[in-house]
Write an enzyme that holds these catalytic residues in place. Structure first.
Site, mmCIF file in Angstrom:
data_model
loop_
_atom_site.group_PDB
_atom_site.id
_atom_site.type_symbol
_atom_site.label_atom_id
_atom_site.label_comp_id
_atom_site.label_asym_id
_atom_site.label_seq_id
_atom_site.Cartn_x
_atom_site.Cartn_y
_atom_site.Cartn_z
ATOM 1 N N CYS A 2 1.241 7.329 -0.820
ATOM 2 C CA CYS A 2 -0.142 7.144 -1.253
ATOM 3 C C CYS A 2 -0.282 7.388 -2.751
ATOM 4 O O CYS A 2 0.471 8.159 -3.339
ATOM 5 C CB CYS A 2 -1.038 8.117 -0.515
ATOM 6 S SG CYS A 2 -0.795 8.077 1.249
ATOM 7 N N ARG A 27 2.119 2.142 -4.380
ATOM 8 C CA ARG A 27 2.430 3.332 -3.581
ATOM 9 C C ARG A 27 1.899 3.220 -2.150
ATOM 10 O O ARG A 27 2.276 4.005 -1.279
ATOM 11 C CB ARG A 27 1.821 4.567 -4.224
ATOM 12 C CG ARG A 27 2.569 4.995 -5.448
ATOM 13 C CD ARG A 27 1.903 6.185 -6.086
ATOM 14 N NE ARG A 27 2.794 6.768 -7.041
ATOM 15 C CZ ARG A 27 3.620 7.778 -6.801
ATOM 16 N NH1 ARG A 27 3.659 8.331 -5.611
ATOM 17 N NH2 ARG A 27 4.406 8.237 -7.733
ATOM 18 N N TRP A 71 -0.935 4.746 2.314
ATOM 19 C CA TRP A 71 0.182 4.233 3.112
ATOM 20 C C TRP A 71 0.197 5.126 4.351
ATOM 21 O O TRP A 71 0.523 6.308 4.259
ATOM 22 C CB TRP A 71 1.493 4.355 2.337
ATOM 23 C CG TRP A 71 2.659 3.698 3.004
ATOM 24 C CD1 TRP A 71 3.072 2.408 2.873
ATOM 25 C CD2 TRP A 71 3.591 4.311 3.908
ATOM 26 N NE1 TRP A 71 4.186 2.186 3.635
ATOM 27 C CE2 TRP A 71 4.520 3.330 4.286
ATOM 28 C CE3 TRP A 71 3.714 5.585 4.444
ATOM 29 C CZ2 TRP A 71 5.561 3.582 5.168
ATOM 30 C CZ3 TRP A 71 4.756 5.847 5.337
ATOM 31 C CH2 TRP A 71 5.675 4.843 5.678
ATOM 32 N N ASN A 97 -1.826 13.070 -0.886
ATOM 33 C CA ASN A 97 -0.561 12.362 -0.691
ATOM 34 C C ASN A 97 0.435 13.382 -0.166
ATOM 35 O O ASN A 97 0.575 14.460 -0.750
ATOM 36 C CB ASN A 97 -0.067 11.769 -2.017
ATOM 37 C CG ASN A 97 1.323 11.171 -1.884
ATOM 38 O OD1 ASN A 97 1.707 10.732 -0.797
ATOM 39 N ND2 ASN A 97 2.073 11.158 -2.969
ATOM 40 N N GLY A 98 1.113 13.056 0.924
ATOM 41 C CA GLY A 98 2.079 13.998 1.503
ATOM 42 C C GLY A 98 1.850 14.096 3.002
ATOM 43 O O GLY A 98 1.194 13.243 3.596
ATOM 44 N N GLU A 454 22.809 -5.046 -1.125
ATOM 45 C CA GLU A 454 21.571 -5.080 -1.904
ATOM 46 C C GLU A 454 20.887 -6.455 -1.801
ATOM 47 O O GLU A 454 19.664 -6.538 -1.675
ATOM 48 C CB GLU A 454 21.885 -4.722 -3.371
ATOM 49 C CG GLU A 454 20.718 -4.817 -4.327
ATOM 50 C CD GLU A 454 19.535 -3.904 -4.013
ATOM 51 O OE1 GLU A 454 19.667 -3.039 -3.128
ATOM 52 O OE2 GLU A 454 18.474 -4.090 -4.615
ATOM 53 N N LYS A 458 17.111 -7.036 -0.358
ATOM 54 C CA LYS A 458 16.049 -7.763 -1.088
ATOM 55 C C LYS A 458 15.464 -8.843 -0.194
ATOM 56 O O LYS A 458 14.266 -8.993 -0.109
ATOM 57 C CB LYS A 458 16.595 -8.460 -2.340
ATOM 58 C CG LYS A 458 16.838 -7.750 -3.639
ATOM 59 C CD LYS A 458 15.773 -6.929 -4.207
ATOM 60 C CE LYS A 458 15.550 -5.678 -3.449
ATOM 61 N NZ LYS A 458 15.787 -4.432 -3.901
ATOM 62 N N GLU A 461 13.364 -7.403 2.834
ATOM 63 C CA GLU A 461 12.124 -6.673 2.552
ATOM 64 C C GLU A 461 11.004 -7.581 2.054
ATOM 65 O O GLU A 461 9.841 -7.311 2.327
ATOM 66 C CB GLU A 461 12.345 -5.469 1.628
ATOM 67 C CG GLU A 461 12.755 -5.762 0.216
ATOM 68 C CD GLU A 461 12.975 -4.487 -0.603
ATOM 69 O OE1 GLU A 461 12.309 -3.473 -0.377
ATOM 70 O OE2 GLU A 461 13.843 -4.519 -1.505
ATOM 71 N N HIS A 477 34.831 -8.493 13.324
ATOM 72 C CA HIS A 477 34.769 -7.434 14.337
ATOM 73 C C HIS A 477 33.418 -7.396 15.037
ATOM 74 O O HIS A 477 32.846 -6.327 15.245
ATOM 75 C CB HIS A 477 35.086 -6.076 13.684
ATOM 76 C CG HIS A 477 36.433 -6.032 13.038
ATOM 77 N ND1 HIS A 477 37.601 -6.076 13.767
ATOM 78 C CD2 HIS A 477 36.812 -6.010 11.739
ATOM 79 C CE1 HIS A 477 38.639 -6.050 12.941
ATOM 80 N NE2 HIS A 477 38.181 -6.027 11.692
ATOM 81 N N LYS A 576 6.499 1.729 -2.427
ATOM 82 C CA LYS A 576 7.543 1.815 -3.440
ATOM 83 C C LYS A 576 8.126 3.206 -3.531
ATOM 84 O O LYS A 576 9.330 3.393 -3.671
ATOM 85 C CB LYS A 576 6.990 1.411 -4.804
ATOM 86 C CG LYS A 576 8.059 1.472 -5.860
ATOM 87 C CD LYS A 576 7.867 0.451 -6.912
ATOM 88 C CE LYS A 576 9.092 0.303 -7.767
ATOM 89 N NZ LYS A 576 10.146 -0.475 -7.122
HETATM 90 C C1 G6P Z 1 11.626 2.639 -1.499
HETATM 91 C C2 G6P Z 1 11.592 1.375 -2.352
HETATM 92 C C3 G6P Z 1 13.013 0.903 -2.635
HETATM 93 C C4 G6P Z 1 13.809 2.008 -3.295
HETATM 94 C C5 G6P Z 1 13.813 3.284 -2.436
HETATM 95 C C6 G6P Z 1 14.397 4.465 -3.186
HETATM 96 O O1 G6P Z 1 12.057 2.338 -0.219
HETATM 97 O O2 G6P Z 1 10.849 0.372 -1.690
HETATM 98 O O3 G6P Z 1 12.964 -0.224 -3.488
HETATM 99 O O4 G6P Z 1 15.113 1.584 -3.513
HETATM 100 O O5 G6P Z 1 12.459 3.643 -2.107
HETATM 101 O O6 G6P Z 1 13.552 4.776 -4.257
HETATM 102 P P1 G6P Z 1 13.986 5.602 -5.527
HETATM 103 O O7 G6P Z 1 12.718 5.735 -6.332
HETATM 104 O O8 G6P Z 1 14.467 6.936 -5.029
HETATM 105 O O9 G6P Z 1 15.035 4.851 -6.229
#
Ligand code: G6P
Length: 581
Positions: A2, A27, A71, A97-98, A454, A458, A461, A477, A576
């Site tokens: 949040c 957020r 969130w 937030n938390g 990675e 991407k 998500e 496998h 995020k």
């Molecule tokens: C969230 C974001 C990701 C990110 C991850 C770790 O899930 O959506 O894009 O890689 O957090 O975040 P950080 O700020 O610790 O790199």
């Protein structure tokens, strides 16, 4: 998770808060709310995005207020569960937030005393607790007593009708004050403050701040404390789209500069001697940052011959491996709860700790013994792009320093121009293959295995297509059973030690009818002949190819998601900055 914003000053608070929450929307974006103090409390809250419905809160009056973009953790996204939450009298407003871990027990206790709860959230209990302790004049004292009863994590802003203060408190969730002239701001991070002030005060865990028009006073568990004013040099333009349709695309296009700036930010002076020849390194991170950690593992082990273990933050706290040497955490935001928990654990084990982050003043920088900074600037889109590339720059620079003699320095100087070239690559045919797919595989070997992971992350998500990253040799496998004309494979096949075996793997996949998108060195005829679509990377050092391949995979995910009409910057269910475990 949040986002929260508070304001005490002379401007219309609702405007400042709505604008600030829009900058914090990455957020959380399932609902939002604002309360202003005029001196009667005025509240607007609703389900939905503040970027779409925020205007509705603008007719709240007053120059003091608090706001929140949510969130959901406890309770579905709805008007009722949106913050601010109020006490029984409707005079005390709280945003949070938390996670309040003991909210159920507190709720039972307060309900037995006659408090009436209106939401399913863990936050509402805080408003009722403050009501219990509020004597009608001293809000700070009431908040102090309330937070002493809370278990879990919180960044809180509280205001009470008729008062001219906002009380802010934090424990394990980020909160920063912005210091203006006759005005003070509070926010989850600095982005809402940009354009208003460059002077910020980061609150520490356990801090409570009382803010009014004349200034701010900070207390740590009841005792007045001083926290330094720090300067933020992020430009307000960096949190605007600047003509791009999405933040993600803008951030992808910033990468040549980000890689260059970050690489040049890592110098001999960046790394104290004690981190140069550790017996072992444990890297802990989440999401894309974890994938950058895996690249580091491959690179550091092969270049420096130092054993590196890469661990997920969410696992590390509960299944701690035997620890020797240094512990390095990688986190764009510097606030990811699992990564911070891992860092605290490493400190409890007396390991020297090193943080790699993008955000000056973030919590991770306060806990780690030493910090290396990425120079990516604010990243707004939920999907990590430029921060991942910046992490690679820091980690490659780090290996350079640990090895000594700058083995990659000269080669990496070319990276920004190669990234610029691949940004212009025509990937239409690859997008055409991905768009109708329900499942995709991404495969690579060695250093390119984490890049496959990675790339798949991407894609899933932001496009919502199921995509799995695999070590190319592992597909036999099990996953081979899934290969068909309807399961395209993105194969990373750069020149080098793994090239021939990758070619064989690709042929095996082709024999199972999987359409193949191959990424390899420009001019590679053999690869071009066996794949359905070939995406060429300019000839360059292996590490530059790795960076460039990552950029191509970001574009592939972005373009596919746009073609499918997805909400690229704010994908469903995600946030995020994941500030709860
Ligand atoms: C969230 C974001 C990701 C990110 C991850 C770790 O899930 O959506 O894009 O890689 O957090 O975040 P950080 O700020 O610790 O790199």
């Amino acid at each position: 998770m949040c986002g929260i914003v508070g304001y005490v000053g002379f401007r219309p608070a609702a405007n400042v808060i709505v604008e600030g929450l829009q900058k914090l929307e990455y957020r959380g974006y399932d609902s939002f709310g604002v309360a202003t103090n005029n001196p009667c409390l005025e509240v607007y809250k609703c389900e939905g995005k503040i970027s779409e419905k925020g205007e509705r809160a603008l007719n709240l009056h007053g120059t003091i207020g608090i706001g929140h973009t949510r969130w959901a953790t406890h309770g579905v996204p709805s008007d009722r569960n949106a913050h601010p939450h109020l006490d029984c009298t409707g005079r005390i407003a709280v945003v949070h937030n938390g996670i309040i871990e003991n909210y159920a027990a507190l709720t039972r206790e307060l309900a037995a005393r006659g408090h009436v709860f209106r939401s399913e959230t863990d936050t509402e209990v805080v408003a009722h607790l403050i009501e219990e302790y509020y004597d009608g004049s001293d809000l700070r004292d009431a908040v102090e007593k309330a937070i002493a009863r809370l278990d879990g994590s919180y960044a809180l802003l509280v205001t009470v009708e008729g008062s001219d203060v906002v009380v802010a408190a934090r424990d394990c969730s980020p909160l920063v004050l912005g210091i203006g002239d006759q005005e003070v701001f509070a926010a989850s991070d600095v982005t809402p403050l940009l354009g208003y002030t460059e002077r910020v005060v980061y609150l520490e865990d356990g801090d409570l701040a009382e803010i009014d028009r004349t200034g701010w006073r900070i207390y740590s568990r009841g005792t007045p404390v001083q926290r330094p004013i720090e300067h933020v040099d992020w430009d307000v333009e960096t949190v605007k789209k600047g003509g791009f349709p999405h933040f993600m695309l803008k951030e992808i296009f910033e990468q040549p500069k980000v890689f260059y700036d970050t690489l040049h930010g890592i110098t001999e002076a960046s790394l104290p001697e004690r981190y140069r020849r550790p017996s072992e390194i444990t890297v802990v991170a989440c999401g894309s940052s974890y994938h950058a950690g895996l690249v580091f593992k491959y690179l550091c082990e092969s270049t420096c011959r130092i054993p590196v273990r890469a661990e997920l933050g969410s696992e590390f706290k509960y299944f701690t491996p035997p620890l020797k040497g240094i512990v390095t955490v990688i986190t764009q935001s510097g606030e990811t709860a699992d990564t911070l928990a891992a860092l605290k654990k490493a400190k409890a084990y007396n390991c020297p700790t090193l943080a790699i982050t993008n955000v000056l003043g973030s919590t991770v920088t306060r806990i780690a013994d030493h910090t290396l900074y990425m120079r990516a600037g604010p990243e707004i889109s939920v999907a990590a792009t430029k921060s991942f590339i910046a992490q690679l720059a820091v980690l490659m620079g780090l290996v350079d320093l640990m090895k000594g003699g700058n083995p990659f320095g000269a080669a990496l100087e070319r990276a920004n121009s190669v990234i610029e070239e691949v940004l212009l690559l025509d990937i239409d045919k690859a997008v055409e293959i991905c768009r109708p797919a329900e499942h995709l595989f991404y495969v690579g070997r060695g250093l390119f295995y984490p890049i496959a992971l990675e790339g798949a992350l991407k894609m899933k998500e932001i496009s919502y297509i199921h995509a799995e990253g695999y070590a190319a040799g592992e597909l036999k496998h099990g996953p081979f059973a899934l290969l068909s004309t309807e399961t395209p494979v993105v194969a990373l096949c750069p020149p080098g030690d793994t090239y021939s075996i990758m070619l064989s793997n690709i042929k095996e996949m082709k024999a199972r009818n999987a359409p193949i998108i191959g990424i390899g060195a420009r001019g590679d005829r053999e690869l071009t002949d066996i794949v359905d679509v070939f995406l060429p990377i300019p000839e360059s050092h292996e590490l530059v190819q790795l960076v460039a391949t990552s950029v191509v995979l970001q574009q592939l995910a972005y373009r596919t998601a746009v073609a499918l009409g997805r909400d690229v910057d704010q994908p469903r269910n995600l946030a995020k900055s994941v500030t709860v475990e």
